[in-house]
Design a protein around this motif. Structure first.
Motif, PDB file in Angstrom:
ATOM      1  N   PRO A 210     -14.717  20.410 -20.561  1.00  0.00           N
ATOM      2  CA  PRO A 210     -13.454  20.554 -21.275  1.00  0.00           C
ATOM      3  C   PRO A 210     -12.296  20.073 -20.405  1.00  0.00           C
ATOM      4  CG  PRO A 210     -14.145  22.681 -20.431  1.00  0.00           C
ATOM      5  CD  PRO A 210     -15.242  21.710 -20.093  1.00  0.00           C
ATOM      6  N   THR A 211     -11.308  19.504 -21.034  1.00  0.00           N
ATOM      7  CA  THR A 211     -10.038  19.207 -20.370  1.00  0.00           C
ATOM      8  C   THR A 211      -8.964  19.349 -21.429  1.00  0.00           C
ATOM      9  OG1 THR A 211      -8.875  17.656 -18.927  1.00  0.00           O
ATOM     10  CG2 THR A 211     -10.165  16.692 -20.714  1.00  0.00           C
ATOM     11  N   THR A 212      -7.804  18.807 -21.193  1.00  0.00           N
ATOM     12  CA  THR A 212      -6.747  18.863 -22.202  1.00  0.00           C
ATOM     13  C   THR A 212      -6.422  17.463 -22.676  1.00  0.00           C
ATOM     14  OG1 THR A 212      -4.890  18.644 -20.670  1.00  0.00           O
ATOM     15  CG2 THR A 212      -5.770  20.876 -21.034  1.00  0.00           C
ATOM     16  N   PHE A 213      -5.851  17.401 -23.871  1.00  0.00           N
ATOM     17  CA  PHE A 213      -5.455  16.099 -24.401  1.00  0.00           C
ATOM     18  C   PHE A 213      -4.367  15.492 -23.514  1.00  0.00           C
ATOM     19  CE2 PHE A 213      -3.586  13.600 -28.187  1.00  0.00           C
ATOM     20  CZ  PHE A 213      -4.434  12.532 -27.940  1.00  0.00           C
ATOM     21  N   GLY A 214      -3.501  16.343 -22.978  1.00  0.00           N
ATOM     22  CA  GLY A 214      -2.484  15.850 -22.062  1.00  0.00           C
ATOM     23  C   GLY A 214      -3.080  15.217 -20.824  1.00  0.00           C
TER      24      GLY A 214
ATOM     25  N   GLU B 217       2.901  15.694 -22.609  1.00  0.00           N
ATOM     26  CA  GLU B 217       3.634  16.930 -22.317  1.00  0.00           C
ATOM     27  C   GLU B 217       3.420  17.952 -23.435  1.00  0.00           C
ATOM     28  OE1 GLU B 217       7.563  17.893 -19.905  1.00  0.00           O
ATOM     29  OE2 GLU B 217       7.838  16.407 -21.499  1.00  0.00           O
ATOM     30  N   ARG B 218       3.482  17.493 -24.660  1.00  0.00           N
ATOM     31  CA  ARG B 218       3.275  18.381 -25.808  1.00  0.00           C
ATOM     32  C   ARG B 218       1.867  18.970 -25.815  1.00  0.00           C
ATOM     33  NH1 ARG B 218       3.439  14.632 -29.902  1.00  0.00           N
ATOM     34  NH2 ARG B 218       1.175  14.642 -30.027  1.00  0.00           N
ATOM     35  N   GLU B 219       0.889  18.182 -25.384  1.00  0.00           N
ATOM     36  CA  GLU B 219      -0.514  18.590 -25.488  1.00  0.00           C
ATOM     37  C   GLU B 219      -1.130  18.925 -24.125  1.00  0.00           C
ATOM     38  OE1 GLU B 219      -1.629  18.892 -28.417  1.00  0.00           O
ATOM     39  OE2 GLU B 219      -0.622  17.461 -29.728  1.00  0.00           O
ATOM     40  N   LYS B 220      -0.309  19.303 -23.169  1.00  0.00           N
ATOM     41  CA  LYS B 220      -0.847  19.504 -21.811  1.00  0.00           C
ATOM     42  C   LYS B 220      -1.755  20.725 -21.702  1.00  0.00           C
ATOM     43  CE  LYS B 220       3.195  21.907 -19.894  1.00  0.00           C
ATOM     44  NZ  LYS B 220       4.269  21.817 -18.880  1.00  0.00           N
ATOM     45  N   THR B 221      -1.685  21.629 -22.666  1.00  0.00           N
ATOM     46  CA  THR B 221      -2.607  22.777 -22.659  1.00  0.00           C
ATOM     47  C   THR B 221      -3.593  22.740 -23.824  1.00  0.00           C
ATOM     48  OG1 THR B 221      -1.051  24.150 -23.913  1.00  0.00           O
ATOM     49  CG2 THR B 221      -0.894  24.224 -21.499  1.00  0.00           C
ATOM     50  N   THR B 222      -3.572  21.672 -24.608  1.00  0.00           N
ATOM     51  CA  THR B 222      -4.437  21.564 -25.779  1.00  0.00           C
ATOM     52  C   THR B 222      -5.833  21.114 -25.361  1.00  0.00           C
ATOM     53  OG1 THR B 222      -2.530  20.972 -27.138  1.00  0.00           O
ATOM     54  CG2 THR B 222      -4.712  20.524 -28.051  1.00  0.00           C
ATOM     55  N   LEU B 223      -6.808  21.968 -25.573  1.00  0.00           N
ATOM     56  CA  LEU B 223      -8.169  21.681 -25.130  1.00  0.00           C
ATOM     57  C   LEU B 223      -8.810  20.575 -25.946  1.00  0.00           C
ATOM     58  CD1 LEU B 223      -9.443  25.350 -24.658  1.00  0.00           C
ATOM     59  CD2 LEU B 223      -9.012  23.693 -22.826  1.00  0.00           C
ATOM     60  N   ILE B 224      -9.581  19.735 -25.254  1.00  0.00           N
ATOM     61  CA  ILE B 224     -10.436  18.747 -25.906  1.00  0.00           C
ATOM     62  C   ILE B 224     -11.770  18.712 -25.165  1.00  0.00           C
ATOM     63  CG2 ILE B 224      -8.537  17.267 -26.668  1.00  0.00           C
ATOM     64  CD1 ILE B 224      -9.371  15.333 -24.344  1.00  0.00           C
TER      65      ILE B 224
ATOM     66  N   VAL C  97     -10.171  24.966 -17.200  1.00  0.00           N
ATOM     67  CA  VAL C  97      -9.010  24.112 -16.960  1.00  0.00           C
ATOM     68  C   VAL C  97      -8.073  24.737 -15.929  1.00  0.00           C
ATOM     69  CG1 VAL C  97      -6.906  23.210 -18.033  1.00  0.00           C
ATOM     70  CG2 VAL C  97      -9.110  22.959 -19.197  1.00  0.00           C
ATOM     71  N   ALA C  98      -7.846  26.022 -16.042  1.00  0.00           N
ATOM     72  CA  ALA C  98      -6.842  26.691 -15.209  1.00  0.00           C
ATOM     73  C   ALA C  98      -7.149  26.597 -13.724  1.00  0.00           C
ATOM     74  CB  ALA C  98      -6.699  28.142 -15.630  1.00  0.00           C
ATOM     75  N   VAL C  99      -8.428  26.666 -13.352  1.00  0.00           N
ATOM     76  CA  VAL C  99      -8.756  26.650 -11.919  1.00  0.00           C
ATOM     77  C   VAL C  99      -8.745  25.238 -11.337  1.00  0.00           C
ATOM     78  CG1 VAL C  99     -10.105  28.773 -12.049  1.00  0.00           C
ATOM     79  CG2 VAL C  99     -11.261  26.568 -12.359  1.00  0.00           C
ATOM     80  N   ARG C 100      -8.652  24.240 -12.183  1.00  0.00           N
ATOM     81  CA  ARG C 100      -8.649  22.857 -11.701  1.00  0.00           C
ATOM     82  C   ARG C 100      -7.205  22.383 -11.537  1.00  0.00           C
ATOM     83  NH1 ARG C 100     -13.416  24.028 -13.242  1.00  0.00           N
ATOM     84  NH2 ARG C 100     -15.203  22.764 -12.559  1.00  0.00           N
ATOM     85  N   ASP C 101      -6.571  22.969 -10.516  1.00  0.00           N
ATOM     86  CA  ASP C 101      -5.160  22.688 -10.274  1.00  0.00           C
ATOM     87  C   ASP C 101      -4.946  21.793  -9.072  1.00  0.00           C
ATOM     88  OD1 ASP C 101      -5.884  24.445  -8.316  1.00  0.00           O
ATOM     89  OD2 ASP C 101      -4.268  25.887  -8.670  1.00  0.00           O
ATOM     90  N   ARG C 102      -6.014  21.078  -8.684  1.00  0.00           N
ATOM     91  CA  ARG C 102      -5.871  20.093  -7.612  1.00  0.00           C
ATOM     92  C   ARG C 102      -5.080  18.882  -8.114  1.00  0.00           C
ATOM     93  NH1 ARG C 102      -8.643  23.928  -6.309  1.00  0.00           N
ATOM     94  NH2 ARG C 102      -6.504  24.631  -6.099  1.00  0.00           N
ATOM     95  N   LEU C 103      -4.685  18.036  -7.180  1.00  0.00           N
ATOM     96  CA  LEU C 103      -4.009  16.788  -7.528  1.00  0.00           C
ATOM     97  C   LEU C 103      -4.832  16.019  -8.566  1.00  0.00           C
ATOM     98  CD1 LEU C 103      -1.860  14.530  -7.002  1.00  0.00           C
ATOM     99  CD2 LEU C 103      -3.437  13.666  -5.243  1.00  0.00           C
TER     100      LEU C 103
END
Length: 504
Positions: free
Chosen positions: A168-172, A150-157, A447-453
């Motif tokens: 790229p994705t997020t650590f979350g 939850e803390r790192e849901k927008t943190t890129l890795i 990351v933002a456009v990948r809002d599928r399940l």
């Protein structure tokens, strides 16, 4: 010619000194270390049941209860040294009973039971307690992982496939994948507990007893959900062992993969994770080195845990479907080592995940150097320029090769190669401007456009985290139910046994 009968000339006396030292002493020491409380509870529960069913009268039961209480008060098992006078811990208690109340009354406690059903009940009691402890440690790790996700849901890795930067994705998002595996592993361990939580008492040697015993009553007093129905299964079916250690083996196989990633991500060349100083050891000779050795300890302890669990499973392989020593004392004690190392990993990993942070500068540089947002350029060309994906992929591939060759980055250096590739392969000018191009190849947009399940975008992540929290709450509810059930059984057993003691 006469044939000598060795039975007639055998003057040896049990136990043989070598057998005593190689088998009986280790088993005795293991029992006094691990199973004293189990023996005590089984004796008391069986005695209460014998009294309630009328198999023993109240006077007999009270004498036995008083003697058992005196043994508990007067003998400290940790101080006992095995002498060979009795075969094992079970017979030591029986010997002490006889010394206090005589052989006739003392011997009545063993009515309608055997060391076969006692032993498997003993081992199940030991396993259940260890599973509950391990599940508590797993829940702690789960909560630590959910909080970090939850803390790192927008943190890129940088996400890797085949050991190479991929997208790229997020650590979350990464942690969420590991959370889902951990949840399934915990479900397997909880399912194993349900198998463990069936009482073998009353099976006696194999086929139950001609006495009017109440198997349900003993199961309840010992905190089991119910008796294991088939009496042969009680002493032969060791799936309570194999299910438990299979679940442990899988959990630490899976956690080992996560830990291996952390090892890779903390390397100097990748540097994706920053480990705080409190979890870093400095070289004794190279002062510049920051060694995140907790990762190494978690890795090898996870391997030890998996190996110990696998060893227990291997011991069970090709054993006969009957009561056998292979599944008993020494194997159980060996298995307990898997629980011990497992707990160390879970505790350390929970603490580790809570404090590590992503080095965003290193991540940004690795994203720039690796052109890992190029997939979204190809996708965008399909949506915006109405190209086929294959044609869009070829354009994107040319762009990536040109940028990497110049050691550049897509956002800053990719538009001119894009124009050239698009004109060459599409035969026209693109509608995508320089500004739009920079947006399309940014990791944030990726990351933002990948809002599928199941994707890394905020909406998908919020839904996933909500589901994980619900499952965590479910495990906590189960743990509370287990604890309440065990406590209720313990209270009732103490009440009924103490009433027998007072009846003297």
């Amino acid at each position: 010619m006469s044939v000598n009968d060795p039975r007639q000339s055998d003057t040896s006396v049990f136990p043989d000194p070598v057998y005593r030292e190689t088998v009986l002493r280790p088993l005795f020491d293991g029992a006094k270390t691990h199973h004293v409380d189990g023996f005590r509870r089984i004796d008391r529960a069986h005695l209460v049941m014998l009294t309630e069913t009328g198999i023993l009268d109240l006077k007999q039961a009270a004498m036995i209860a008083g003697a058992l209480e005196a043994i508990d008060r007067e003998i400290d098992p940790s101080t006992l040294t095995y002498t060979g006078e009795v075969e094992d811990y079970f017979f030591l208690i029986e010997k002490e009973l006889k010394a206090r109340i005589g052989a006739d009354i003392a011997g009545r406690l063993h009515t309608a039971r055997s060391r076969n059903d006692i032993d498997h009940t003993l081992f199940k009691l030991g396993l259940k307690q260890r599973i509950d402890t391990l599940m508590a440690q797993a829940r702690n790790l789960l909560d630590s992982m959910i909080a970090a996700a939850e803390r790192e849901k927008t943190t890129l890795i940088v996400a890797y496939t085949h050991g190479q930067p991929a997208q790229p994705t997020t650590f979350g998002h990464y942690l969420s994948a590991a959370i889902e595996v951990l949840l399934r592993d915990m479900e397997r361990l909880e399912a194993a507990r349900a198998i463990v939580n069936l009482s073998p008492m009353g099976a006696a040697a194999i086929t139950t007893s001609g006495f009017p015993i109440d198997r349900d009553r003993v199961a309840k007093l010992l905190g089991f959900a119910a008796p294991l129905p088939n009496s042969y299964s009680c002493i032969a079916a060791v799936d309570y062992i194999t299910s438990t250690y299979s679940a442990i083996e899988l959990m630490f196989l899976h956690l080992g993969r996560l830990i291996q990633d952390f090892q890779f991500w903390t390397s100097f060349e990748v540097g994706q994770i920053y480990v705080p100083n409190a979890l870093v050891q400095i070289s004794s000779i190279m002062p510049q080195k920051r060694n995140p050795v907790p990762v190494e300890h978690m890795r090898h302890l996870a391997s030890q845990t998996m190996g110990r669990a696998r060893t227990v499973l291997d011991v069970m392989h090709n054993t006969p479907f009957t009561d056998m020593n292979d599944s008993e004392g020494e194997t159980q004690q060996m298995g307990y080592e898997a629980f011990a190392s497992a707990g160390r990993v879970l505790n350390l990993l929970a603490a580790f995940i809570a404090v590590i942070r992503i080095d965003s500068k290193r991540v940004a540089e690795n994203i720039r150097r690796s052109c890992i947002t190029i997939t979204e350029l190809a996708d965008s060309l399909v949506r915006i320029e109405n190209l086929s994906f294959r044609q869009a992929h070829e354009i994107a591939s040319k762009v990536a090769r040109a940028v990497v060759a110049e050691n550049g980055g897509l956002e800053q250096d990719g538009y001119e190669p894009f124009l050239a590739a698009f004109r060459e392969l599409a035969g026209r000018e693109p509608a995508i401007s320089h500004e739009k191009f920079a947006e399309l190849v940014s990791p944030e947009h990726f990351v933002a456009v990948r809002d599928r399940l199941g994707g890394p975008a905020s909406k998908a992540m919020d839904a996933a985290l909500s589901a994980y929290k619900a499952k965590s709450d479910h495990f906590k509810m189960l743990a509370a139910e287990h604890e309440a059930s065990e406590q209720k059984a313990a209270n009732e057993l103490n009440e009924k046994f103490n009433a027998l003691v007072e009846a003297r």
